[in-house]
Design an enzyme around this catalytic site. Structure first.
Site, PDB file in Angstrom:
ATOM      1  N   CYS A  73       6.523  39.876 -54.883  1.00 22.47           N
ATOM      2  CA  CYS A  73       6.484  38.709 -54.008  1.00 22.47           C
ATOM      3  C   CYS A  73       7.343  37.634 -54.663  1.00 22.47           C
ATOM      4  O   CYS A  73       7.109  37.284 -55.825  1.00 22.47           O
ATOM      5  CB  CYS A  73       5.050  38.222 -53.847  1.00 22.47           C
ATOM      6  SG  CYS A  73       4.954  36.622 -53.051  1.00 22.47           S
TER       7      CYS A  73
ATOM      8  N   CYS B  21      -2.201  35.240 -55.321  1.00 23.10           N
ATOM      9  CA  CYS B  21      -2.453  36.658 -55.655  1.00 23.10           C
ATOM     10  C   CYS B  21      -2.489  36.837 -57.166  1.00 23.10           C
ATOM     11  O   CYS B  21      -1.468  37.144 -57.784  1.00 23.10           O
ATOM     12  CB  CYS B  21      -1.361  37.541 -55.057  1.00 23.10           C
ATOM     13  SG  CYS B  21      -1.311  37.481 -53.286  1.00 23.10           S
TER      14      CYS B  21
ATOM     15  N   GLN C  98     -15.021  36.176 -40.723  1.00 22.77           N
ATOM     16  CA  GLN C  98     -14.507  36.855 -41.917  1.00 22.77           C
ATOM     17  C   GLN C  98     -13.016  37.147 -41.770  1.00 22.77           C
ATOM     18  O   GLN C  98     -12.576  37.599 -40.707  1.00 22.77           O
ATOM     19  CB  GLN C  98     -15.263  38.167 -42.155  1.00 22.77           C
ATOM     20  CG  GLN C  98     -16.721  37.969 -42.554  1.00 22.77           C
ATOM     21  CD  GLN C  98     -16.905  37.687 -44.040  1.00 22.77           C
ATOM     22  OE1 GLN C  98     -15.954  37.428 -44.761  1.00 22.77           O
ATOM     23  NE2 GLN C  98     -18.137  37.719 -44.500  1.00 22.77           N
TER      24      GLN C  98
ATOM     25  N   GLU D 216     -29.172  28.521 -39.210  1.00 24.69           N
ATOM     26  CA  GLU D 216     -27.911  27.914 -39.632  1.00 24.69           C
ATOM     27  C   GLU D 216     -28.000  26.400 -39.440  1.00 24.69           C
ATOM     28  O   GLU D 216     -28.544  25.920 -38.449  1.00 24.69           O
ATOM     29  CB  GLU D 216     -26.767  28.504 -38.787  1.00 24.69           C
ATOM     30  CG  GLU D 216     -25.425  27.829 -38.914  1.00 24.69           C
ATOM     31  CD  GLU D 216     -24.820  27.910 -40.301  1.00 24.69           C
ATOM     32  OE1 GLU D 216     -24.456  26.834 -40.815  1.00 24.69           O
ATOM     33  OE2 GLU D 216     -24.722  29.013 -40.866  1.00 24.69           O
TER      34      GLU D 216
ATOM     35  N   ASP E 250     -26.274  35.599 -46.692  1.00 26.05           N
ATOM     36  CA  ASP E 250     -24.849  35.599 -47.020  1.00 26.05           C
ATOM     37  C   ASP E 250     -24.444  34.154 -47.303  1.00 26.05           C
ATOM     38  O   ASP E 250     -23.805  33.498 -46.486  1.00 26.05           O
ATOM     39  CB  ASP E 250     -24.055  36.176 -45.836  1.00 26.05           C
ATOM     40  CG  ASP E 250     -22.580  36.376 -46.157  1.00 26.05           C
ATOM     41  OD1 ASP E 250     -22.166  36.033 -47.288  1.00 26.05           O
ATOM     42  OD2 ASP E 250     -21.836  36.853 -45.281  1.00 26.05           O
TER      43      ASP E 250
ATOM     44  N   CYS F 256     -19.961  36.538 -51.985  1.00 29.10           N
ATOM     45  CA  CYS F 256     -18.518  36.518 -52.263  1.00 29.10           C
ATOM     46  C   CYS F 256     -18.273  35.994 -53.678  1.00 29.10           C
ATOM     47  O   CYS F 256     -17.144  35.730 -54.066  1.00 29.10           O
ATOM     48  CB  CYS F 256     -17.785  35.666 -51.235  1.00 29.10           C
ATOM     49  SG  CYS F 256     -18.366  33.970 -51.162  1.00 29.10           S
TER      50      CYS F 256
END
Length: 379
Positions: free
Chosen positions: A3, A12, A210, A260, A308, A335
């Site tokens: 890249c 990255c 997502q 939520e 989550d 995550c």
């Protein structure tokens, strides 16, 4: 793969490793953090770990020669790195961003300058449904004046007939947030639809969805496999967002309750349930911890909690209410295995046992890894 802006961008962190080496690195880091609780299953990688991001945000600016550039902010700075095509981003979205950049020039519009308050475009936000093929383009301006608005949108649609909706968002605040509060639909419905695990979801500009749809199906299917749902089970989907995992879980459960705090997300979740004709789910705008504490006081029986949380993990109040509610099974999607480790220590100390750990590579070429953990209550 190489890249050209890898060092400038910093997005990255693992691109210098082969994909197999990346997976090994992530597996080792999950074992280091969570291996003390249980055996860690082998990480599930992607068959094609490129161009997986269905949501692309681009910032607009001028370079030193006063040329319009667009792309990502350089790591830890407010300097824009010009990107024409990114190895992670959806290729259609990247092409549209290049077109927007060219159109700004031909319409004599400039990127918005936060310091001077002059100019027009701050960001674009592009979302694409990989299965539906639908494309949303959000043009985020720093001012509430859009010169030649109609002509600009027509020129964009002429070059990209695949675009299904165009939305104008006004963000005139001095903020690092991409979107402001004001939206105007310029073309289409202002939303796109996408399919996930056999269900349809409507996605609005601010809605969380997502970003890697291929691996999201892998992740959610694994979470539901861990949950072992039965038709008699009552499930709480904590931090439910726009209701994706709760709606998918509804096909195997008796009753699902999504909780939520974000009112917009709850409204989208209700719309998504209606869209799919799901009758055995309800969504509640509330703090999930307080809601579960109330259920515990009422001695309500909950069989499964699917959680989550954001990157910061859960707070002590939520975890304490989870322990008070005492569901038989807890499926914890994370995550951030570092904050998950902290939360697991608390739950293990308070009557739960880790039964399964599955890492999933949701973000190839970055250092991030997603994990699904199954816990059951100790008898």
């Amino acid at each position: 793969m190489n890249c050209p802006v890898m060092k400038k961008c910093g997005g990255c962190q693992l691109l210098n490793l082969s994909y197999e080496e990346q997976l090994s690195f992530k597996q080792a880091s999950v074992i280091k953090l969570l291996g003390k609780f249980h055996h860690v299953d082998e990480i599930i990688g992607m068959e094609n770990p490129y161009h997986y991001r269905n949501k692309v945000q681009a910032a607009f600016s001028l370079d030193r020669s006063k040329n319009i550039i667009s792309g990502v902010y350089q790591s830890s700075t407010h300097r824009v790195v010009n990107v024409d095509n990114c190895l992670l981003e959806d290729e259609t979205a990247d092409r549209i961003n290049v077109t927007v950049r060219k159109l700004l020039k031909s319409f004599k519009l400039l990127p918005f300058n936060e310091d001077t308050g002059k100019g027009f475009l701050r960001h674009t936000l592009i979302k694409r449904g990989f299965k539906s093929g639908q494309v949303m383009v959000v043009l985020v301006s720093g001012t509430n004046i859009f010169p030649k608005k109609k002509q600009f949108v027509n020129a964009l649609l002429e070059r990209h007939p695949e675009i299904t909706t165009v939305v104008w968002n006004i963000n005139d605040k001095h903020t690092s947030l991409v979107l402001g509060d004001r939206f105007e639909v310029l073309y289409g419905t202002g939303k796109i639809e996408e399919e996930l695990c056999g269900f349809k979801f409507r996605i609005s500009p601010p809605a969380f969805y997502q970003i890697n749809p291929v691996q999201t199906e892998v992740l959610y299917n694994k979470a539901l496999e861990f949950a072992s749902l039965k038709r008699t089970d009552t499930v709480i989907d904590a931090y439910c967002g726009t209701g994706t995992i709760g709606i998918i879980a509804s096909k195997n459960a008796g009753q699902v309750v999504g909780v939520e705090l974000n009112a917009d997300a709850v409204r989208d979740a209700k719309e998504n349930a209606k869209l799919n004709g799901v009758k055995n789910i309800k969504f509640i705008k509330a703090d999930a911890g307080r809601f579960m504490l109330d259920l515990a006081k009422e001695k309500q029986k909950i069989d499964v909690v699917i959680m989550d949380p954001p990157r910061a993990g859960s707070d002590r109040a939520f975890l304490s209410s989870l322990v008070s509610l005492a569901p038989e099974r807890v499926v914890y999607i994370s995550c951030n295995p570092e904050t998950q480790q902290r939360d697991l220590f608390f739950l293990v100390k308070n009557g739960y046992k880790v039964r399964k750990i599955q890492p999933v590579d949701m973000f190839p070429h970055t250092k991030h890894v997603e994990t699904v953990v199954l816990m059951t209550r100790n008898r």
